[in-house]
Design a protein around this motif. Structure first.
Motif, PDB file in Angstrom:
ATOM      1  N   ASN A  48      41.192  44.191  35.152  1.00 38.86           N
ATOM      2  CA  ASN A  48      41.322  43.357  36.334  1.00 38.86           C
ATOM      3  C   ASN A  48      42.096  44.157  37.381  1.00 38.86           C
TER       4      ASN A  48
ATOM      5  N   SER B  17      34.536  47.821  40.989  1.00 41.31           N
ATOM      6  CA  SER B  17      33.343  46.980  40.918  1.00 41.31           C
ATOM      7  C   SER B  17      32.860  46.617  42.317  1.00 41.31           C
TER       8      SER B  17
ATOM      9  N   ASN C 226      37.038  43.465  42.328  1.00 41.99           N
ATOM     10  CA  ASN C 226      37.969  42.730  41.473  1.00 41.99           C
ATOM     11  C   ASN C 226      38.280  43.447  40.169  1.00 41.99           C
ATOM     12  N   PHE C 227      37.531  44.494  39.858  1.00 37.14           N
ATOM     13  CA  PHE C 227      37.683  45.179  38.578  1.00 37.14           C
ATOM     14  C   PHE C 227      37.609  46.693  38.786  1.00 37.14           C
TER      15      PHE C 227
ATOM     16  N   ASP D 163      44.220  43.787  40.652  1.00 38.98           N
ATOM     17  CA  ASP D 163      44.967  42.784  41.407  1.00 38.98           C
ATOM     18  C   ASP D 163      45.730  43.471  42.535  1.00 38.98           C
TER      19      ASP D 163
ATOM     20  N   GLN E 160      45.255  45.360  35.134  1.00 33.81           N
ATOM     21  CA  GLN E 160      45.722  44.442  34.104  1.00 33.81           C
ATOM     22  C   GLN E 160      44.593  44.101  33.130  1.00 33.81           C
ATOM     23  N   ASN E 161      44.979  43.610  31.944  1.00 36.40           N
ATOM     24  CA  ASN E 161      44.056  42.996  30.973  1.00 36.40           C
ATOM     25  C   ASN E 161      42.874  43.903  30.627  1.00 36.40           C
ATOM     26  N   GLU E 162      43.170  45.000  29.942  1.00 36.90           N
ATOM     27  CA  GLU E 162      42.119  45.936  29.563  1.00 36.90           C
ATOM     28  C   GLU E 162      41.066  45.279  28.672  1.00 36.90           C
ATOM     29  N   ASN E 163      39.803  45.547  28.996  1.00 37.58           N
ATOM     30  CA  ASN E 163      38.672  45.076  28.211  1.00 37.58           C
ATOM     31  C   ASN E 163      37.795  46.276  27.871  1.00 37.58           C
TER      32      ASN E 163
ATOM     33  N   ASP F 207      29.890  39.715  37.042  1.00 43.90           N
ATOM     34  CA  ASP F 207      31.256  39.187  37.084  1.00 43.90           C
ATOM     35  C   ASP F 207      32.209  39.912  36.136  1.00 43.90           C
ATOM     36  N   GLY F 208      32.308  41.214  36.295  1.00 43.22           N
ATOM     37  CA  GLY F 208      33.259  41.987  35.501  1.00 43.22           C
ATOM     38  C   GLY F 208      32.763  42.426  34.147  1.00 43.22           C
TER      39      GLY F 208
END
Length: 384
Positions: free
Chosen positions: A203, A183, A187-188, A205, A214-217, A256-257
């Motif tokens: 995410n 991104s 951050n992404f 990191d 982390q934290n797949e969307n 923002d992501g």
């Protein structure tokens, strides 16, 4: 009187030194071409010096005895080139790191690492230049690498495999990761799964030891679309996906992501039964978007203007690529030229780009190279 003469001499020497220093710098633009090699060792990477006034390219170097170096990525500082190796093979592919010798227009191998999956198809480097993301097409996986200060790659620190499918059975029987993009704020990471019709957001990191992603969307795309490549607008507000199987470009707002759907646009000029849309890029000044369409009945570059207020596109037209299967293309750093790699006709066609209108004009010269599939370009300032 004597002091005045000495002072004048010193001033003259200083001026001469400044002039000599000015003349010792040279700017050059290098073109790096990655190619398929018929799944056997061959001439995989070529380097050319590109003239940003005339559009002419002069050969500098060939990396031989490598297999299917089909996708390249330059580091942000231009010092290092990364290439997938042994793509489309029945075993794990590899990622190679190379030092760029911008003075002589050549590359030197630093090291090679296992890519963590089958058929590496795309490489992306984060904004810090310390992490590389690799997309493995055939077994639907993402692998992450840490980049050392000397440009070398550590072994992959994370591999994520996906199990999914969609409606076109001969192309979407399983997950097929085709590319990824960090991104604008770094951050992404957004990864594009052609087999599952999904854009997978993570995410990112950089402080994590192992689980960097982390934290797949999941962002669900239209069934049968096949998201392939993606680009963010230079202003960081918009994103654009090219879908291979539907031949469509999707515009998003980016906040923002989150990617928020805006509109779909047909990339091909003519309706077809089968689509093979491929690559997508935005011009350096951010006013125009280009996409490549690889047959079977139309090999073309589609040209759109971008509304900078809302990110919507307006079709300007289509330009034939004067070759078959334009897998990848690049806009040179000056923004004055667009180069298209026609994989099946072994030629790279060069267009002069009108910066005001976005339209393309084919030049008479072209580059002949076997099965070109990936282009990277960068301007270097060289101390002679």
């Amino acid at each position: 009187m004597q002091l005045n003469k000495i002072s004048k001499c010193l001033s003259l020497i200083l001026v001469l030194l400044i002039l000599v220093g000015c003349k010792s710098k040279k700017e050059t633009t290098l073109l790096f071409v990655g190619s398929f090699t018929d799944k056997k060792p061959g001439e995989g990477i070529h380097v050319y010096e590109f003239n940003t006034e005339t559009g002419e390219a002069s050969f500098k170097f060939t990396l031989d005895s490598v297999t299917n170096t089909s996708f390249l990525k330059l580091s942000k500082n231009g010092k290092y080139l990364y290439s997938v190796m042994e793509s489309q093979m029945p075993y794990h592919g590899k990622i190679g790191s190379f030092a760029v010798d911008s003075i002589n227009g050549k590359i030197d191998l630093i090291n090679i690492q296992d890519c963590g999956g089958l058929n590496p198809a795309h490489l992306e480097i984060d904004k810090t230049g310390r992490f590389l993301a690799n997309s493995n097409y055939s077994d639907g996986s993402l692998s992450m690498f840490r980049i050392n200060e000397n440009g070398s790659l550590n072994p992959h620190s994370q591999v994520i495999k996906f199990k999914d499918s969609s409606i076109i059975k001969n192309r979407q029987e399983a997950s097929h990761m085709h590319s990824s993009n960090f991104s604008p704020e770094n951050n992404f990471l957004f990864a594009h799964d052609l087999g599952a019709d999904k854009i997978r957001g993570f995410n990112f990191d950089i402080t994590a030891q192992d689980s960097i992603l982390q934290n797949e969307n999941q962002i669900i795309m239209k069934p049968g679309s096949g998201p392939r490549h993606f680009t963010f607008h230079p202003n960081g507000k918009f994103g654009y996906s090219i879908a291979e199987l539907s031949g469509k470009i999707t515009a998003f707002n980016y906040i923002d992501g989150q990617l928020e759907f805006v509109e779909d646009y047909q990339s091909y000029q003519k309706q077809q039964d089968i689509y093979r849309a491929a690559d997508i890029h935005i011009s350096p000044e951010g006013h125009f978007l280009y996409a490549s369409n690889r047959g079977p009945e139309e090999d073309s570059i589609s040209i759109f203007s971008i509304n900078l207020d809302d990110g919507r596109l307006n079709l300007i037209g289509h330009e034939p690529t004067y070759g078959n299967h334009p897998r990848n293309f690049a806009i040179d750093p000056s923004g004055k030229f667009l180069l298209v790699a026609n994989q099946f006709t072994d030629n790279i066609v060069i267009f002069r780009r009108n910066i005001k209108t976005g339209k393309l004009t084919k030049l008479s010269q072209e580059i002949i190279v076997d099965k070109p599939s990936s282009l990277q370009m960068r301007k270097y300032s060289i101390n002679l």
